[in-house]
Design a protein around this motif. Structure first.
Motif, PDB file in Angstrom:
ATOM      1  N   LEU A 169      75.971  -9.805  -3.709  1.00  0.00           N
ATOM      2  CA  LEU A 169      75.748 -10.703  -2.576  1.00  0.00           C
ATOM      3  C   LEU A 169      75.204  -9.959  -1.374  1.00  0.00           C
ATOM      4  CD1 LEU A 169      78.974 -12.876  -2.865  1.00  0.00           C
ATOM      5  CD2 LEU A 169      76.632 -13.593  -3.346  1.00  0.00           C
ATOM      6  N   SER A 170      75.748  -8.778  -1.100  1.00  0.00           N
ATOM      7  CA  SER A 170      75.283  -8.044   0.082  1.00  0.00           C
ATOM      8  C   SER A 170      73.815  -7.653  -0.064  1.00  0.00           C
ATOM      9  CB  SER A 170      76.149  -6.794   0.301  1.00  0.00           C
ATOM     10  OG  SER A 170      76.042  -5.903  -0.795  1.00  0.00           O
ATOM     11  N   GLN A 171      73.386  -7.332  -1.274  1.00  0.00           N
ATOM     12  CA  GLN A 171      71.987  -6.988  -1.500  1.00  0.00           C
ATOM     13  C   GLN A 171      71.079  -8.209  -1.366  1.00  0.00           C
ATOM     14  OE1 GLN A 171      70.311  -3.900  -2.183  1.00  0.00           O
ATOM     15  NE2 GLN A 171      72.219  -3.279  -1.199  1.00  0.00           N
TER      16      GLN A 171
ATOM     17  N   ASN B 181      71.832  -3.698 -13.508  1.00  0.00           N
ATOM     18  CA  ASN B 181      71.606  -4.727 -12.493  1.00  0.00           C
ATOM     19  C   ASN B 181      70.138  -5.110 -12.440  1.00  0.00           C
ATOM     20  OD1 ASN B 181      74.311  -4.756 -10.984  1.00  0.00           O
ATOM     21  ND2 ASN B 181      73.773  -2.591 -10.904  1.00  0.00           N
ATOM     22  N   ASN B 182      69.871  -6.210 -11.768  1.00  0.00           N
ATOM     23  CA  ASN B 182      68.508  -6.468 -11.343  1.00  0.00           C
ATOM     24  C   ASN B 182      68.408  -6.023  -9.883  1.00  0.00           C
ATOM     25  OD1 ASN B 182      67.047  -9.232  -9.880  1.00  0.00           O
ATOM     26  ND2 ASN B 182      69.258  -8.989  -9.692  1.00  0.00           N
ATOM     27  N   ASN B 183      67.198  -5.906  -9.378  1.00  0.00           N
ATOM     28  CA  ASN B 183      67.001  -5.501  -7.984  1.00  0.00           C
ATOM     29  C   ASN B 183      67.228  -6.737  -7.111  1.00  0.00           C
ATOM     30  OD1 ASN B 183      65.995  -4.750  -5.444  1.00  0.00           O
ATOM     31  ND2 ASN B 183      64.571  -3.296  -6.363  1.00  0.00           N
ATOM     32  N   ASP B 184      68.485  -6.916  -6.695  1.00  0.00           N
ATOM     33  CA  ASP B 184      68.868  -8.147  -5.994  1.00  0.00           C
ATOM     34  C   ASP B 184      68.210  -8.280  -4.632  1.00  0.00           C
ATOM     35  OD1 ASP B 184      71.080  -9.612  -7.622  1.00  0.00           O
ATOM     36  OD2 ASP B 184      71.570  -7.496  -7.796  1.00  0.00           O
ATOM     37  N   GLN B 185      68.036  -7.177  -3.947  1.00  0.00           N
ATOM     38  CA  GLN B 185      67.369  -7.256  -2.644  1.00  0.00           C
ATOM     39  C   GLN B 185      65.927  -7.723  -2.808  1.00  0.00           C
ATOM     40  OE1 GLN B 185      66.152  -4.263   1.038  1.00  0.00           O
ATOM     41  NE2 GLN B 185      67.936  -3.775  -0.220  1.00  0.00           N
TER      42      GLN B 185
ATOM     43  N   GLY C 175      76.102  -6.426 -12.738  1.00  0.00           N
ATOM     44  CA  GLY C 175      76.310  -7.132 -11.479  1.00  0.00           C
ATOM     45  C   GLY C 175      77.193  -6.359 -10.521  1.00  0.00           C
ATOM     46  N   HIS C 176      76.974  -5.060 -10.445  1.00  0.00           N
ATOM     47  CA  HIS C 176      77.735  -4.222  -9.513  1.00  0.00           C
ATOM     48  C   HIS C 176      76.884  -3.010  -9.179  1.00  0.00           C
ATOM     49  CE1 HIS C 176      80.820  -1.898  -7.590  1.00  0.00           C
ATOM     50  NE2 HIS C 176      80.786  -0.973  -8.523  1.00  0.00           N
TER      51      HIS C 176
ATOM     52  N   TRP D 218      72.191 -18.488  -3.736  1.00  0.00           N
ATOM     53  CA  TRP D 218      72.447 -17.206  -4.386  1.00  0.00           C
ATOM     54  C   TRP D 218      72.523 -17.323  -5.901  1.00  0.00           C
ATOM     55  CZ3 TRP D 218      76.297 -14.512  -7.135  1.00  0.00           C
ATOM     56  CH2 TRP D 218      77.446 -15.237  -7.453  1.00  0.00           C
ATOM     57  N   THR D 219      72.677 -18.542  -6.418  1.00  0.00           N
ATOM     58  CA  THR D 219      72.680 -18.742  -7.859  1.00  0.00           C
ATOM     59  C   THR D 219      72.233 -20.167  -8.177  1.00  0.00           C
ATOM     60  OG1 THR D 219      74.034 -18.655  -9.875  1.00  0.00           O
ATOM     61  CG2 THR D 219      75.116 -19.423  -7.891  1.00  0.00           C
ATOM     62  N   ASP D 220      71.681 -20.376  -9.359  1.00  0.00           N
ATOM     63  CA  ASP D 220      71.255 -21.718  -9.775  1.00  0.00           C
ATOM     64  C   ASP D 220      72.417 -22.694  -9.765  1.00  0.00           C
ATOM     65  OD1 ASP D 220      68.761 -20.641 -10.244  1.00  0.00           O
ATOM     66  OD2 ASP D 220      69.011 -20.504 -12.413  1.00  0.00           O
ATOM     67  N   PHE D 221      73.595 -22.190 -10.086  1.00  0.00           N
ATOM     68  CA  PHE D 221      74.798 -23.029 -10.142  1.00  0.00           C
ATOM     69  C   PHE D 221      74.977 -23.798  -8.837  1.00  0.00           C
ATOM     70  CE2 PHE D 221      79.486 -23.526  -9.884  1.00  0.00           C
ATOM     71  CZ  PHE D 221      79.713 -24.175 -11.084  1.00  0.00           C
TER      72      PHE D 221
END
Length: 342
Positions: free
Chosen positions: A202-204, A167-171, A154-155, A254-257
């Motif tokens: 978050l930025s991605q 990471n996963n590809n957040d974008q 996560g970075h 941004w998250t299920d939470f």
């Protein structure tokens, strides 16, 4: 051979007793404990069986003096987000056939607390550290990596040379969410994000949201709301959005939470999901599949992230020095929260 008086006094089973029980040499047992090269599966199984039968536990302090404790440290930002449980499943799967054990610390998303936990792990001679959802300070990461093998989950830092990232590809994940909502007829799509100025995750995701909105011709409808991840702040932000004059017809969280709480607020306000409001989360945690939630979500394979992070960390511990940056491809799992009747 018999154990020394000191060994017997503390009640610990000794390596000599394991060797006698297994019918092998002390050196053979030592090789199994060190996971030395060339140890056969048969020998390993025989020694492990004796260890289990006798209840043998390696003496961590003694192993530490010899240079390795076979413990790794995991630092989580909190324990409330169910996504971290998915990561831990992957971590445990990766450790299952090794001698390593994981010790966990909770940072509460505080830089000071995170570094204090890491320093304690280093003081306890843990062999390596995994930072999950860290506070993302390159200087801190480089300092940790100069002392212990380090992997972050996560970075996004593909230029880092002293530590590995997973990471996963957040974008791409954010784009999948918005594209799905657009295809379902939603046009006023807001994003609930976390108010954190340093998070590359978050930025991605925010960048992916913006890109997908612009590509869909909805640039003027872009609406990113950044909030602290506390129950009260999420509730207040969701209520402000849903009771405002320009109420969105869909929200990407941004998250299920956060998304699960948005479902709760929307239901309380009498909105129909997905007819009045489409909702998509991120992480595809176990709660998404509950009938009362039926939450569409981006799956970033938490188990895979945890498994790969541990794999990379053990490689680092064993001597690899070249940095690796693994990116997992996300997929969207659609459910009732964003699928209108045809």
């Amino acid at each position: 051979m018999t154990a020394t008086g000191a060994e017997k006094k503390n009640g610990r089973v000794t390596i000599r007793e394991v060797a006698e029980d297994a019918g092998v040499s002390v050196a053979a047992v030592s090789k199994v404990l060190r996971d030395a090269y060339g140890v056969s599966d048969a020998l390993r199984a025989k020694v492990r069986a004796s260890m289990d039968r006798l209840g043998y536990r390696p003496h961590t302090a003694a192993r530490g003096m010899r240079g390795q404790t076979y413990t790794i440290g995991l630092v989580l930002p909190d324990i409330r987000n169910p996504f971290f449980a998915d990561i831990m499943v992957g971590v445990n799967n990766a450790l299952e056939r090794t001698q390593y054990r994981a010790m966990i610390g909770i940072s509460e998303s505080s830089v000071i607390t995170e570094m204090a936990i890491v320093d304690s792990m280093i003081d306890r001679q843990m062999d390596g550290i995994v930072l999950i959802g860290s506070t993302e300070d390159r200087g801190n990461h480089d300092r940790i990596a100069s002392l212990k093998p380090l992997v972050t989950i996560g970075h996004h830092d593909p230029e880092a040379t002293s530590f590995d990232t997973v990471n996963n590809n957040d974008q791409q994940g954010a784009m999948l969410a918005v594209q799905h909502l657009v295809a379902g007829g939603y046009r006023s799509i807001a994003m609930l994000s976390l108010s954190s100025g340093t998070s590359t995750i978050l930025s991605q995701r925010e960048l992916g949201y913006r890109r997908a909105m612009i590509e869909a011709g909805l640039g003027k409808a872009i609406n990113i709301v950044q909030i602290p991840q506390t129950l009260r702040e999420v509730q207040l932000a969701a209520r402000r959005l849903l009771e405002g004059s320009r109420r969105p017809d869909a929200i990407f969280c941004w998250t299920d939470f956060i998304a699960l709480e948005v479902i709760s607020v929307a239901t309380e306000l009498g909105l129909s999901i997905p007819a009045d409001l489409g909702i998509v989360g991120y992480d595809n945690t176990v709660y998404c599949d509950f009938a009362q939630n039926s939450l569409s979500s981006v799956d970033q394979s938490g188990e895979q992230l945890g498994l790969q992070a541990v794999r990379l960390l053990i490689e680092r511990i064993k001597g690899r020095s070249k940095a690796e940056h693994l990116v997992v491809t996300p997929r969207l799992v659609t459910r009732g929260s964003s699928t209108r009747a045809g």
